[in-house]
Design an enzyme around this catalytic site. Structure first.
Site, PDB file in Angstrom:
ATOM      1  N   THR A 175       0.826  -1.049  -0.181  1.00 39.88           N
ATOM      2  CA  THR A 175      -0.114  -0.009   0.094  1.00 39.88           C
ATOM      3  C   THR A 175       0.909   1.095   0.208  1.00 39.88           C
ATOM      4  O   THR A 175       1.989   1.331   0.497  1.00 39.88           O
ATOM      5  CB  THR A 175      -0.898  -0.091   1.133  1.00 39.88           C
ATOM      6  OG1 THR A 175      -1.915   1.003   1.197  1.00 39.88           O
ATOM      7  CG2 THR A 175      -0.128  -0.070   2.762  1.00 39.88           C
ATOM      8  N   HIS A 179       2.246 -11.642  14.349  1.00 35.50           N
ATOM      9  CA  HIS A 179       3.315 -11.980  15.183  1.00 35.50           C
ATOM     10  C   HIS A 179       3.230 -13.341  15.657  1.00 35.50           C
ATOM     11  O   HIS A 179       4.080 -14.061  16.136  1.00 35.50           O
ATOM     12  CB  HIS A 179       3.386 -11.244  16.493  1.00 35.50           C
ATOM     13  CG  HIS A 179       4.603 -11.087  17.001  1.00 35.50           C
ATOM     14  ND1 HIS A 179       5.665 -11.974  16.742  1.00 35.50           N
ATOM     15  CD2 HIS A 179       5.293 -10.259  17.885  1.00 35.50           C
ATOM     16  CE1 HIS A 179       6.870 -11.873  17.540  1.00 35.50           C
ATOM     17  NE2 HIS A 179       6.744 -10.502  18.205  1.00 35.50           N
TER      18      HIS A 179
END
Length: 425
Positions: free
Chosen positions: A343, A396
């Site tokens: 992006t 994560h």
């Protein structure tokens, strides 16, 4: 009489919202001609006519939610469009007869049937109203549920709508009660300040729900780095004209970043994966999503097999997808899949941001504005350099901090020495 039905859209889409009617009752339509535009969670779909004829009636209005297979109108295959000579006169006579019938006294049997019909319609949550009243209310943007009527049967007529429009104050007490039910906060929430309530589009609601869902279901974290864009800008400057002459497309930054991302993903494959229950799906392909901002919200079309494309092919495909997104021409195939997303908030002037994951992907790279800043080139000297902050948001749960940081460092190294991209394969 032929039915106008909501067509099959896609396996994952079962309903949509009528964004706009392109044809109205009385309009002629040819087979294959667009009748309406349907807004779904992902794309806008045009409903085309399966028959030639004249639109007889439309049972749904713009803004209504419809499901696949619903009948939303009818086509008279033998009819003539309104305004075609005798047909126009017939329609006027029919309309006058309908108005006369509406105003004529009803027998007890007719009144009983009307009351039954009215109660059934009211139970569906729609007010009982004449076609002319509905049309006028739609044109004026009025809510029929707030229009008082003098009809003992509760039917809203055109004159009721006209009276309501001229004197809204007379109906304010009923309007306030209706708004209390829909407004989640008390009326004095804004202390009398002027506000406007705007219904979220179906696509905006979907985007909002998915972004919230990603944050609630992933362990999202963001790490940052910065890139000295001097070398990339030098390459673009030297090859700009030759590149455009040979490929008829401008050499931008997106192809460099896409190539660098793919090379980094090959070194750190867990960023090109997704989680499925207790398993990790590690993808062996590189379909890169390119976030594009449109008037209706953010969409992420996908560049397929980006690792097999040249710089020119990447630049051309990014342009093509952006134009399709702007013109609402993206298909479901353009949006499905994807293994990693890029992006670019820099096109809007963003200096630094934290991109949100495009689930179920576990990584997204955020590009930002190139800004000249003084940089220490050694212990004694400072130089003004074109610098860009980059951000990597990652899940994560399967990507550790070491891998995430190393991924960004790899991209930094490749772009600060862009010729090294040739060695990555």
């Amino acid at each position: 009489m032929a039915e106008i039905k909501v067509p099959e859209l896609a396996e994952s889409i079962t309903e949509g919202t009528i964004a706009e009617w392109l044809k109205q009752p009385g309009d002629a339509v040819e087979k294959g001609e667009n009748i309406a535009e349907l807004e779904t969670d992902k794309i806008n779909v045009e409903i085309t006519s399966e028959h030639s004829g004249v639109i007889q009636d439309l049972s749904k209005e713009a803004g209504d939610t419809v499901e696949v297979g619903d009948v939303i109108g009818h086509i008279d295959e033998n009819g003539q469009a309104a305004g075609d000579g005798a047909s126009s006169e017939e329609k006027q006579q029919e309309s006058a007869a309908e108005d006369k019938q509406e105003t004529a006294p009803k027998t007890s049997e007719e009144a009983s049937e009307s009351q039954t019909s009215d109660s059934e319609e009211t139970s569906e949550g729609r007010p009982v109203a004449s076609p002319s009243a509905r049309k006028l209310a739609r044109e004026k943007g009025l809510d029929l549920t707030q229009v008082p009527t003098k009809d003992p049967m509760g039917r809203v007529r055109k004159e009721d709508v006209e009276d309501y429009e001229k004197n809204k104050a007379a109906a304010s007490s009923q309007g306030k009660e209706a708004k209390k039910e829909s407004a989640p906060a008390p009326k004095d929430e804004f202390e009398g300040k002027p506000v406007e309530r705007i219904k979220m589009s179906r696509r905006r609601q979907t985007i909002a729900n998915r972004l919230v869902d990603v944050q609630q279901t992933s362990a999202m974290l963001t790490t940052f780095n910065e890139i000295d864009m001097t070398a990339v800008m030098d390459v673009r400057k030297r090859w700009k004209e030759t590149f455009q002459e040979q490929h008829d497309v401008r050499l931008g930054f997106m192809s460099f970043f896409t190539k660098a991302v793919i090379a980094a993903l090959k070194h750190f494959p867990l960023l090109n994966a997704e989680i499925d229950g207790n398993e990790i799906i590690q993808k062996q392909f590189y379909d890169i999503g390119m976030a594009v901002s449109t008037d209706d919200g953010l969409v992420v079309p996908v560049v397929r097999d980006a690792d097999r494309k040249s710089f020119a092919e990447l630049e051309q495909e990014v342009i093509d997808l952006s134009l399709k997104a702007r013109d609402n021409k993206l298909t479901l195939k353009d949006l499905q899949g994807g293994s990693f997303t890029i992006t670019n908030g820099g096109v809007f002037g963003s200096l630094l941001s934290t991109p949100i994951l495009n689930g179920p992907q576990v990584g997204i790279l955020g590009m930002h504005k190139i800004q000249w800043r003084p940089v220490a080139v050694d212990q004694e000297n400072m130089e003004n350099r074109p610098m860009m902050y980059i951000a990597l948001s990652y899940d994560h749960r399967i990507v550790d901090g070491k891998e995430a940081v190393s991924f960004l460092v790899k991209i930094k190294e490749l772009l600060e020495d862009p010729e090294s991209l040739l060695l990555e394969g």
